[in-house]
Design an enzyme around this catalytic site. Structure first.
Site, PDB file in Angstrom:
ATOM      1  N   SER B 123      42.614  36.997  29.677  1.00 20.74           N
ATOM      2  CA  SER B 123      43.094  37.800  30.805  1.00 20.74           C
ATOM      3  C   SER B 123      43.337  36.958  32.043  1.00 20.74           C
ATOM      4  O   SER B 123      43.997  37.394  32.969  1.00 20.74           O
ATOM      5  CB  SER B 123      42.107  38.917  31.125  1.00 20.74           C
ATOM      6  OG  SER B 123      41.038  38.447  31.896  1.00 20.74           O
ATOM      7  N   LYS B 164      37.604  37.980  36.963  1.00 23.21           N
ATOM      8  CA  LYS B 164      38.839  38.560  37.509  1.00 23.21           C
ATOM      9  C   LYS B 164      39.074  38.107  38.941  1.00 23.21           C
ATOM     10  O   LYS B 164      38.174  37.587  39.596  1.00 23.21           O
ATOM     11  CB  LYS B 164      38.740  40.103  37.509  1.00 23.21           C
ATOM     12  CG  LYS B 164      38.709  40.756  36.122  1.00 23.21           C
ATOM     13  CD  LYS B 164      40.087  40.845  35.516  1.00 23.21           C
ATOM     14  CE  LYS B 164      40.068  41.659  34.230  1.00 23.21           C
ATOM     15  NZ  LYS B 164      39.161  41.085  33.196  1.00 23.21           N
TER      16      LYS B 164
END
Lengths: 205, 205
Positions: B123, B164
């Site tokens: 990701s 993230k």
DNA sequence: TATCCATAAAAACAAATGTACTCTAATACA
DNA sequence: TGTATTAGAGTACATTTGTTTTTATGGATA
């Protein structure tokens, strides 16, 4: 990060152990018992000796008897940092594990003559090597042993140095980027000098 | 690797310096003057003092005056490797420079309580953080000081830990991937615990 | 309550260790 | 050759430091 129980250490022992590791990280040498005494807010050295003895019995520390400041951490590698677990970069699926391993980046440095290069440009971006990254390279002594797909730094005389995938097909050498915007470079092996092959990538943010 | 001349060290000074570095590597703590005396086949501590003083003046070593075994290597980072120049990852434009710097990956480790995580998933691939990379993280003590765009590892209770981009808009927290295939996660700040922010990325090939 | 045990304080001691000083030998240089 | 500079030997000393011993304290247990 409380691992005192699983490591079989009392609270006081664990606190001392963590402090010692931080002291080593900062000063690169062993603290003295009286320094530890002060750091633990104690007024006599005896409790520190007791805790050190326990830490030794449990295999965390050792030292040279009677010698000043000769502590040695046996378990953990000096410059290592704890690997606290894995982290999902996909979804929220992975959970924090408590496995205590150790990241030792210095192991790569132990190889002889390792050197570093700063990366300019984005031709290796699909290999996750970005502009500004540092690449650690191992000198290539024998270009015949290079395997296809290795990432190498190559000097093409008169042109410059470049970081590319290495491929050999017949007598031809191909240097391929990890970016579709760049064309492969085709060379005869006389026209290229290989300097190093990739060991590791380091990026500081 | 005889660098005694270029480093402006006498033969005796260089020999001592190399010996000290090896001692550190083996025992993880500083040797004493009398140990160095024996290792150099001397019969009095005075010459060692003299050599240490010279090494200090030239910026190689330092120590805590009057304290036993408190040597510290200042100049060369223990595990450092030379940065030989920059390498083009775009075209063949950049050339090898001879600027001699030193890559010190351990400087990041000096910060307190740094820890590492193994990355799972893709990701963060557009930020050049790939599956299997190690990320070095600094603990976050004060989540209010987090800046938008920082890469963080966040624990969402009941779900797991994830790596993230951090963004704050009003009272909402957004955790965004660096991969268009993943949707941003929107959270109230009560529902997220920030564990660390990204310091560096390490990839061994 | 009485006992046991682990921990902390306090003091004292001996060894290890950094430092200072003097003297001698070697070396370099004019 | 003579002198100045540097390095090493020898010695001495004060501090740092590991270690030991004794005593006191607090908590757990029967």
């Amino acid at each position: 990060m409380d691992n005192s129980q699983e490591n079989n250490l009392s609270e006081a022992q664990n606190e001392l152990y963590q402090w010692i590791k931080n002291y080593f990280r900062e000063f690169q040498h062993s603290p003295s018992i009286r320094q530890m005494m002060q750091a633990m807010n104690l007024k006599s050295p005896a409790p520190i000796q007791s805790r050190l003895k326990h830490l030794q019995e449990k295999g965390y520390l050792t030292w040279q008897e009677g010698k000043a400041r000769t502590l040695q951490i046996v378990d953990e590698i000096f410059e290592g940092v704890p690997i606290l677990g894995s982290v999902a970069a996909g979804g929220l699926i992975e959970t924090y594990t408590d496995i205590q391993e150790n990241l030792d980046v210095t192991e790569v440095f132990k190889k002889k003559n390792v050197f570093a290069l700063t990366v300019n440009g984005d031709s290796m971006i699909d290999a996750c090597i970005a502009d500004g990254d540092m690449v650690l390279m191992e000198p290539i002594t024998d270009s015949y042993s290079l395997k296809n797909g290795t990432i190498v730094s190559a000097l093409v005389p008169g042109l410059g140095t470049t970081l590319k995938y290495f491929f050999k097909r017949g007598n031809k050498i191909f240097l391929e980027a990890a970016n579709p915007n760049y064309e492969p470079i085709e060379l005869n092996k006389e026209n290229v000098i290989f300097q190093g092959k990739l060991l590791a990538v380091w990026r500081k943010v």
